[in-house]
Design an enzyme around this catalytic site. Sequence first.
Site, short mmCIF file in Angstrom:
data_model
loop_
_atom_site.label_atom_id
_atom_site.label_comp_id
_atom_site.label_asym_id
_atom_site.label_seq_id
_atom_site.Cartn_x
_atom_site.Cartn_y
_atom_site.Cartn_z
N GLU A 6 20.57 66.47 73.40
CA GLU A 6 19.06 66.40 72.91
C GLU A 6 18.68 66.53 71.69
O GLU A 6 17.93 66.12 70.93
CB GLU A 6 18.19 66.89 74.09
CG GLU A 6 18.45 66.11 75.67
CD GLU A 6 19.61 67.05 76.36
OE1 GLU A 6 20.51 67.58 75.75
OE2 GLU A 6 19.63 66.84 77.56
N CYS A 29 18.21 70.94 79.09
CA CYS A 29 18.18 72.62 79.41
C CYS A 29 16.99 73.26 78.69
O CYS A 29 16.24 72.70 78.08
CB CYS A 29 19.33 73.18 78.79
SG CYS A 29 19.45 73.49 77.02
N CYS A 58 16.70 73.18 74.96
CA CYS A 58 16.20 71.77 74.63
C CYS A 58 14.83 71.26 74.71
O CYS A 58 14.19 70.68 73.73
CB CYS A 58 17.15 70.50 75.19
SG CYS A 58 18.89 70.79 74.60
N1 THU Z 1 24.39 70.05 77.59
C1 THU Z 1 23.52 69.04 76.90
O1 THU Z 1 23.99 68.21 76.02
N2 THU Z 1 22.34 68.99 77.13
C2 THU Z 1 21.71 69.70 78.19
O2 THU Z 1 20.51 69.66 78.31
C3 THU Z 1 22.55 70.58 79.15
C4 THU Z 1 23.92 70.80 78.93
C5 THU Z 1 25.77 70.13 77.39
C6 THU Z 1 26.03 71.26 76.49
C7 THU Z 1 27.48 71.53 77.02
O3 THU Z 1 28.37 70.98 75.74
C8 THU Z 1 27.91 70.72 78.28
O4 THU Z 1 26.78 69.99 78.43
C9 THU Z 1 27.94 71.71 79.43
O5 THU Z 1 27.02 72.82 79.43
#
Ligand code: THU
Length: 160
Positions: free
Chosen positions: A75, A112, A115
């Site tokens: 994101e 998360c 983000c």
């Molecule tokens: N991840 C994302 O790309 N977006 C999120 O909102 C949650 C987590 C990714 C980060 C990491 O590369 C993987 O997912 C595991 O946490």
Amino acid sequence: MKKLTIETHLEVFETFSELPLEVQNLMNKAQQARENAYAPYSHFKVGAALQLASGETVIGNNQENAAFPSGLCAERVAVFYAGASYPSAIIKMMAITARSLKQKVTTPIPPCGACRQSLVEYEVKQNAPIILYFMGESGKIVKANSIKDLLPLIFDSSYL
Ligand code: THU
């Protein structure tokens, strides 16, 4: 002392075909982006696609790093790329999808906390909400009408 209750309202779509066509198209772009994620450590691939008011689409995917915290979520890759390429763009809508190489992800995967904070900055900047759709690899899709619906009590520039 007074109690404060914060409510949020989300919409849940049972199937992909229930989504409006323009959302299906944006989610398809997020799915394509997801497959190009660089996730050799978590094996959890995330894709994001942004629909700009200009009609342009911007994508992002997670980029991991051997020094774990140096990686970045899909994101933020997408939203920072939009900010870098189209500094005065209005972001209308964002689609997010995640797939694990270890198990089937059927739960909608929300952005998360970090983000959410990064995304809400752009809502404040453009003075208009960003509509968010998020899903796993398959299954239900959740819609939020604003990032603020996922992040009550935002920290923004008004405090500075
Ligand atoms: N991840 C994302 O790309 N977006 C999120 O909102 C949650 C987590 C990714 C980060 C990491 O590369 C993987 O997912 C595991 O946490």
